[in-house]
Design a protein around this motif. Structure first.
Motif, PDB file in Angstrom:
ATOM      1  N   ASP B 178       0.821  -1.214   0.000  1.00 31.45           N
ATOM      2  CA  ASP B 178       0.000   0.000   0.000  1.00 31.45           C
ATOM      3  C   ASP B 178       0.858   1.269   0.000  1.00 31.45           C
ATOM      4  O   ASP B 178       0.462   2.306  -0.541  1.00 31.45           O
ATOM      5  N   ALA B 179       2.048   1.150   0.620  1.00 29.36           N
ATOM      6  CA  ALA B 179       2.922   2.328   0.684  1.00 29.36           C
ATOM      7  C   ALA B 179       3.582   2.614  -0.660  1.00 29.36           C
ATOM      8  O   ALA B 179       4.204   3.658  -0.848  1.00 29.36           O
ATOM      9  N   GLY B 180       3.486   1.650  -1.595  1.00 28.10           N
ATOM     10  CA  GLY B 180       4.087   1.866  -2.923  1.00 28.10           C
ATOM     11  C   GLY B 180       5.545   1.459  -3.007  1.00 28.10           C
ATOM     12  O   GLY B 180       6.215   1.709  -4.018  1.00 28.10           O
ATOM     13  N   ALA B 181       6.076   0.836  -1.932  1.00 31.58           N
ATOM     14  CA  ALA B 181       7.472   0.387  -1.961  1.00 31.58           C
ATOM     15  C   ALA B 181       7.542  -1.012  -2.570  1.00 31.58           C
ATOM     16  O   ALA B 181       6.522  -1.670  -2.779  1.00 31.58           O
ATOM     17  N   TRP B 182       8.770  -1.439  -2.886  1.00 36.81           N
ATOM     18  CA  TRP B 182       8.971  -2.795  -3.394  1.00 36.81           C
ATOM     19  C   TRP B 182       8.966  -3.774  -2.225  1.00 36.81           C
ATOM     20  O   TRP B 182       9.398  -3.448  -1.122  1.00 36.81           O
ATOM     21  N   MET B 183       8.463  -4.998  -2.487  1.00 39.37           N
ATOM     22  CA  MET B 183       8.323  -6.004  -1.433  1.00 39.37           C
ATOM     23  C   MET B 183       9.376  -7.079  -1.619  1.00 39.37           C
ATOM     24  O   MET B 183       9.394  -7.765  -2.640  1.00 39.37           O
ATOM     25  N   GLY B 184      10.280  -7.221  -0.620  1.00 34.20           N
ATOM     26  CA  GLY B 184      11.324  -8.228  -0.708  1.00 34.20           C
ATOM     27  C   GLY B 184      10.990  -9.425   0.184  1.00 34.20           C
ATOM     28  O   GLY B 184      10.496  -9.259   1.307  1.00 34.20           O
ATOM     29  N   PHE B 185      11.263 -10.619  -0.323  1.00 33.63           N
ATOM     30  CA  PHE B 185      11.007 -11.836   0.457  1.00 33.63           C
ATOM     31  C   PHE B 185      12.254 -12.708   0.447  1.00 33.63           C
ATOM     32  O   PHE B 185      12.790 -13.027  -0.609  1.00 33.63           O
ATOM     33  N   SER B 186      12.694 -13.082   1.637  1.00 38.73           N
ATOM     34  CA  SER B 186      13.871 -13.931   1.769  1.00 38.73           C
ATOM     35  C   SER B 186      13.403 -15.350   2.042  1.00 38.73           C
ATOM     36  O   SER B 186      12.750 -15.618   3.054  1.00 38.73           O
ATOM     37  N   VAL B 199       4.561 -18.651  -2.848  1.00 38.98           N
ATOM     38  CA  VAL B 199       3.648 -18.825  -3.977  1.00 38.98           C
ATOM     39  C   VAL B 199       2.248 -18.318  -3.590  1.00 38.98           C
ATOM     40  O   VAL B 199       1.574 -17.637  -4.366  1.00 38.98           O
ATOM     41  N   ALA B 200       1.851 -18.621  -2.349  1.00 38.92           N
ATOM     42  CA  ALA B 200       0.527 -18.162  -1.893  1.00 38.92           C
ATOM     43  C   ALA B 200       0.477 -16.627  -1.871  1.00 38.92           C
ATOM     44  O   ALA B 200      -0.532 -16.015  -2.254  1.00 38.92           O
ATOM     45  N   ILE B 201       1.567 -16.005  -1.427  1.00 41.66           N
ATOM     46  CA  ILE B 201       1.604 -14.527  -1.401  1.00 41.66           C
ATOM     47  C   ILE B 201       1.527 -13.962  -2.821  1.00 41.66           C
ATOM     48  O   ILE B 201       0.811 -12.991  -3.087  1.00 41.66           O
ATOM     49  N   LEU B 202       2.245 -14.604  -3.735  1.00 42.39           N
ATOM     50  CA  LEU B 202       2.201 -14.137  -5.130  1.00 42.39           C
ATOM     51  C   LEU B 202       0.783 -14.272  -5.690  1.00 42.39           C
ATOM     52  O   LEU B 202       0.326 -13.437  -6.479  1.00 42.39           O
ATOM     53  N   ARG B 203       0.102 -15.339  -5.276  1.00 43.36           N
ATOM     54  CA  ARG B 203      -1.287 -15.505  -5.740  1.00 43.36           C
ATOM     55  C   ARG B 203      -2.159 -14.373  -5.221  1.00 43.36           C
ATOM     56  O   ARG B 203      -2.996 -13.825  -5.930  1.00 43.36           O
ATOM     57  N   SER B 204      -1.956 -14.021  -3.945  1.00 42.78           N
ATOM     58  CA  SER B 204      -2.819 -12.999  -3.341  1.00 42.78           C
ATOM     59  C   SER B 204      -2.467 -11.593  -3.790  1.00 42.78           C
ATOM     60  O   SER B 204      -3.338 -10.756  -3.980  1.00 42.78           O
ATOM     61  N   TYR B 205      -1.154 -11.322  -3.901  1.00 43.73           N
ATOM     62  CA  TYR B 205      -0.745  -9.924  -4.111  1.00 43.73           C
ATOM     63  C   TYR B 205      -0.201  -9.638  -5.511  1.00 43.73           C
ATOM     64  O   TYR B 205       0.105  -8.506  -5.836  1.00 43.73           O
ATOM     65  N   GLY B 206      -0.032 -10.688  -6.326  1.00 42.76           N
ATOM     66  CA  GLY B 206       0.463 -10.476  -7.694  1.00 42.76           C
ATOM     67  C   GLY B 206       1.978 -10.428  -7.757  1.00 42.76           C
ATOM     68  O   GLY B 206       2.663 -10.574  -6.742  1.00 42.76           O
ATOM     69  N   THR B 207       2.472 -10.185  -8.956  1.00 47.24           N
ATOM     70  CA  THR B 207       3.926 -10.228  -9.173  1.00 47.24           C
ATOM     71  C   THR B 207       4.553  -8.835  -9.286  1.00 47.24           C
ATOM     72  O   THR B 207       5.760  -8.704  -9.386  1.00 47.24           O
ATOM     73  N   GLU B 208       3.702  -7.797  -9.268  1.00 51.93           N
ATOM     74  CA  GLU B 208       4.244  -6.438  -9.364  1.00 51.93           C
ATOM     75  C   GLU B 208       5.056  -6.080  -8.129  1.00 51.93           C
ATOM     76  O   GLU B 208       4.613  -6.331  -7.001  1.00 51.93           O
ATOM     77  N   ARG B 209       6.219  -5.455  -8.327  1.00 49.63           N
ATOM     78  CA  ARG B 209       7.056  -4.913  -7.246  1.00 49.63           C
ATOM     79  C   ARG B 209       7.469  -5.970  -6.213  1.00 49.63           C
ATOM     80  O   ARG B 209       7.740  -5.640  -5.063  1.00 49.63           O
ATOM     81  N   VAL B 210       7.509  -7.252  -6.650  1.00 49.11           N
ATOM     82  CA  VAL B 210       7.929  -8.302  -5.731  1.00 49.11           C
ATOM     83  C   VAL B 210       9.349  -8.755  -6.076  1.00 49.11           C
ATOM     84  O   VAL B 210       9.657  -9.023  -7.242  1.00 49.11           O
ATOM     85  N   LEU B 211      10.205  -8.824  -5.064  1.00 41.99           N
ATOM     86  CA  LEU B 211      11.558  -9.369  -5.226  1.00 41.99           C
ATOM     87  C   LEU B 211      11.698 -10.607  -4.354  1.00 41.99           C
ATOM     88  O   LEU B 211      11.315 -10.584  -3.181  1.00 41.99           O
ATOM     89  N   VAL B 212      12.233 -11.669  -4.933  1.00 44.16           N
ATOM     90  CA  VAL B 212      12.459 -12.896  -4.174  1.00 44.16           C
ATOM     91  C   VAL B 212      13.955 -13.148  -4.098  1.00 44.16           C
ATOM     92  O   VAL B 212      14.635 -13.125  -5.124  1.00 44.16           O
ATOM     93  N   ASN B 213      14.454 -13.364  -2.871  1.00 46.62           N
ATOM     94  CA  ASN B 213      15.898 -13.580  -2.705  1.00 46.62           C
ATOM     95  C   ASN B 213      16.176 -14.746  -1.788  1.00 46.62           C
ATOM     96  O   ASN B 213      15.299 -15.220  -1.077  1.00 46.62           O
ATOM     97  N   SER B 214      17.423 -15.212  -1.824  1.00 46.39           N
ATOM     98  CA  SER B 214      17.803 -16.314  -0.925  1.00 46.39           C
ATOM     99  C   SER B 214      18.369 -15.763   0.383  1.00 46.39           C
ATOM    100  O   SER B 214      18.388 -16.467   1.389  1.00 46.39           O
TER     101      SER B 214
END
Lengths: 502, 292
Positions: B178-186, B199-214
């Protein structure tokens, strides 16, 4: 994202042409059509067999139709006069302007001027000739000057430029000779210079760039080809040692707007293919020269900025790669840029070299240490290249600069980064690193699988102790059942008699 | 498949990991400066660490065909040690270096006044140097920490699109989106986030502004979690294009805002291929219905 460099493509300020003497098996109108079709903007027209007989009875009619065709195809034209057997079917290029009797040559060149005037050609290019066996250079020079005066005067009346071309083996062999001749004649405005870039690697002491810069605003005609040092043989691009991007960059730097035409008079058998490959090579060379021109521009601007405010140096140095690009300096020989560095390494090195002219020794030493200590790997390579530039340009660097340089060289040689180690064995190490550490540096290269071609003055400094170290290294590799790098064999053979013990 | 790991601490990993990353399609990564496990006690310790990120580690990655980028910052935990804080004066000179794609990791650890101070100063630097900011969210008090992070970002005047808030989970993703920032997930073996929850989060929130990292480091972690997330996405019905967006194009877009990404292949190595729209997962198309 920054994937490309800011060295953007630009339009060549000069016109690319091709010499008709490389198309001896095609009729002239066909040659012109082929050249226009392949993208050439100009033609260097050699008078005489087989394309245009300067003494033909219907010459005026031929010139009229030729001018029409040039207009139609949008081609500029220069007149070349190096036809081999035009005036004497038995003796190549005779009579020459340096011969005792040269009336036929003078008459021919006057005719060439007439033709140039009718065709509105850019210039008439001619050469001096090979001195006859029984003639002293002084006598030949005397003959030449009196005849050139005649031709220049005649051309002035017709409003035509004449350009004398230095040729290996001829009395006028270098641009310096042309300038001397010109000075003796009182610098006539319509007497200019033709430079063949291939000839430069054979006879010009300052190479292609030096010769072109020397000709400067007097340059009226350029011939393009490749050549190997010591052998006057016109070769297709890529077969000799001419630095084509450098030649094109220098022409652009001079603001040259005339014709630069490919000169391959012995390749008519494959003329259309060669013309196509030549223009490809020239375009690729121009693209590469764009990077070079951008580097030169960066260097000029950066030097000026640092002079105005020394505080800007660190940031300028850090951002060099973004301006000039980071690709390998010599991609053919060194695709990873480890051995000879990258374009930005080279640009940074040159900037450090300039600092040597601008800063007093103490400040220079301080700047070297600050740039290296505060630099990333690329900047550190740039400082090491810069030490090489300083060592090359000055026979004896100030003690404080040498001391800083040795400290940085030692630090660089302790790293395990191939590019940094390779950059640390250049001209500075060759001049100042003690023999013990120098030997260890060379062996470290072999150990790291870096070619010893990175080492400056390897042959001069290699000694028996280095050969012994290389031998022990080879034994160790053999004992481990591993192969022995070729460079080790080179070191085993290359021991000389370097005199400094330690 | 081509993968860009936007957060991985390669300094703590072996060359075997580099080989495995390359074999999995990883061609570019970002290594954020962070805590090294053992507390630092002086500024020089940071300088050598930053230099090694831009020097030795970049060289090491290149030997394995991977473009290495870094983010530079005083991390939240160590901004509480007055012996370390003066490193803030050294950071600006690193922000102009090649391949420095953001200021980070910044943010909160224990949410102290010292952390507030370092966070604000470094957001200011991000603005001054036109760099993205890479913000870590605390392990404890994550929700409060995230809320406060977003407030500080808002007050700083840094554009939200220039900020990634990292280590998110189900509880704080929405407020970051909602704040318009990018969302990072480790994606970790057993903490933070796993592939299936991702995967569940991507389903709910989409792929926009999402970063996935190890976020792989010296702790229990797995540098190939980016690949296993990609595979989990494909198995769950996401397209190869979705995977390419999350694992390549999104990090390229975010860090590309620095103007400092270098993505052409390292000489001697291949570029990883963008997805072939016609190909399915392991030869079995998971596409449903008409392609758009």
């Amino acid at each position: 994202m920054t994937v490309t460099t800011s060295a953007s493509a630009s339009v060549m300020p000069f016109s690319l042409g091709y010499g008709t003497n490389g198309f001896a098996d095609h009729p002239l109108p066909v040659v012109l059509e082929l050249l226009a079709e392949q993208g050439y903007d100009a033609v260097a027209l050699t008078l005489g067999h087989p394309h245009l007989d300067p003494f033909a009875e219907d010459l005026d009619a031929q010139l009229l139709s030729l001018r029409g065709l040039l207009d139609e195809l949008g081609l500029r034209v220069v007149i070349e006069t190096g036809t081999r057997f035009l005036l004497d079917p038995r003796h190549k290029h005779r009579p020459a302007l340096v011969d005792e009797e040269a009336a036929a040559r003078v008459a021919f060149l006057r005719r060439a001027v007439d033709i140039a005037a009718t065709l509105q050609a850019e210039c008439v290019s001619f050469f001096s000739g090979v001195l006859p066996a029984d003639t002293t250079p002084e006598a030949g020079w005397q003959r030449l000057t009196s005849r050139v005066v005649d031709i220049v005067e005649y051309a002035r009346g017709k409003n035509v430029l004449v350009a004398i071309e230095p040729e290996p083996g001829m009395l006028v062999e270098t641009v310096s000779d042309v300038l001397r001749l010109r000075a003796e004649l009182g610098d006539p405005d319509n007497l200019r210079v033709t430079v063949d870039i291939g000839h430069c690697v054979v006879v010009e002491p300052a190479g292609v760039r030096g010769a072109l810069l020397q000709a400067g605003p007097l340059l009226a005609n350029v011939q393009l080809d490749d050549m190997r040092p010591h052998i006057h043989e016109h070769l297709p691009f890529g077969e000799g040692t001419v630095d084509l991007p450098l030649a094109l960059a220098t022409l652009a730097e001079l603001g040259y707007r005339g014709v630069a035409a490919v000169e391959l008079p012995r390749h008519s058998h494959d003329a259309p293919g060669l013309a196509a490959r030549s223009i490809d090579a020239l375009r690729a060379g121009w693209e590469a020269s764009g990077t070079m021109r951008e580097s030169e521009r960066w260097l000029r601007e950066s030097t000026a900025a640092v002079v105005a405010d020394p505080g800007t140096l660190n940031r300028i140095f850090a951002t060099a790669g973004r301006r000039v690009g980071r690709s390998p300096l010599r991609p053919d020989a060194d695709p990873t840029g480890v051995l000879f560095g990258t374009i930005s390494d080279n640009a940074r090195g040159k900037l450090v070299g300039r600092l040597g002219e601008l800063l007093p020794p103490d400040e220079l030493a301080e700047a070297l240490l600050t740039l290296y200590n505060g630099g990333d790997s690329a900047e550190r390579r740039g400082v090491l290249k810069g030490l090489g530039a300083l060592a090359t340009s000055s026979p004896k660097l100030p003690v404080v600069v040498v001391s800083a340089g040795l400290r940085l060289t030692a630090e660089a040689l302790r790293t395990s980064e191939s590019g940094i180690v390779a950059a640390a064995v250049g001209p500075f190490a060759a001049a100042y690193l003690d023999q013990h550490n120098w030997r260890h540096a060379v062996l470290k290269l072999v150990f790291m699988d870096i070619s010893v071609s990175a080492v400056t003055d390897l042959r001069e400094r290699a000694d028996d102790e280095l050969a012994r170290m290389a031998g022990d290294f080879a034994s160790e590799r053999s004992a481990a059942g591993r192969s022995i790098p070729d460079d080790v064999h080179l070191l085993l053979r290359s021991s000389s008699s370097y005199s400094t013990p330690s | 498949m081509r993968i860009f790991d936007p957060h991985i601490h390669m300094t703590s990993r072996t060359t075997n990991d580099y080989e495995a990353l390359y074999a999995s399609g990883v061609r570019a990564l970002v290594e954020p400066a962070f805590w090294s496990g053992q507390p630092r006690t002086n500024v020089g310790s940071f300088i050598d660490y930053f230099d090694s990120l831009l020097g030795w580690e970049r060289f090491r990655a290149a030997q394995f065909g991977i473009r290495h980028h870094a983010t530079i910052a005083l991390n939240p935990k160590e901004s509480n040690d007055p012996r370390c804080v003066p490193v803030l004066d050294e950071i600006p000179r690193y922000l102009v270096k090649e391949g420095v794609v953001a200021i980070g990791e910044i943010g909160y650890d224990s949410i102290t006044p010292a952390e507030d101070e370092a966070f604000s100063r470094q957001l200011e630097l991000a603005r001054e140097y036109s760099l993205p900011a890479m913000v870590h969210t605390p392990h404890r008090e994550k929700l409060t920490g995230t809320r406060r992070t977003l407030d500080v970002v808002r007050e700083s005047g840094v554009v939200p699109g220039m900020v990634v808030v990292d280590h998110l989970n189900e509880t704080n993703v929405e407020m970051v989106k909602d704040a318009g920032a990018w969302m990072g997930f480790s994606i970790y073996p057993d903490t933070k986030m796993d592939e299936h929850r991702m995967v569940a989060i991507l389903r709910s929130y989409g792929t926009e502004r999402v970063l996935v990292n190890s976020a792989a480091d010296w702790g229990r972690s797995d540098p190939l979690k980016t690949l296993s997330t990609a595979n989990a996405m494909l198995a769950a019905g996401f397209t190869t294009d979705d995977v390419d967006k999350v694992l390549w194009r999104n990090p390229v877009e975010f860090y590309g805002q620095s103007g400092q990404l270098i993505l052409d292949p390292i000489p001697g190595f291949d570029a990883a291929e963008p997805p072939d729209a016609a190909a399915g997962f392991e030869g079995n198309s998971v596409l449903r219905g008409a392609r758009v």
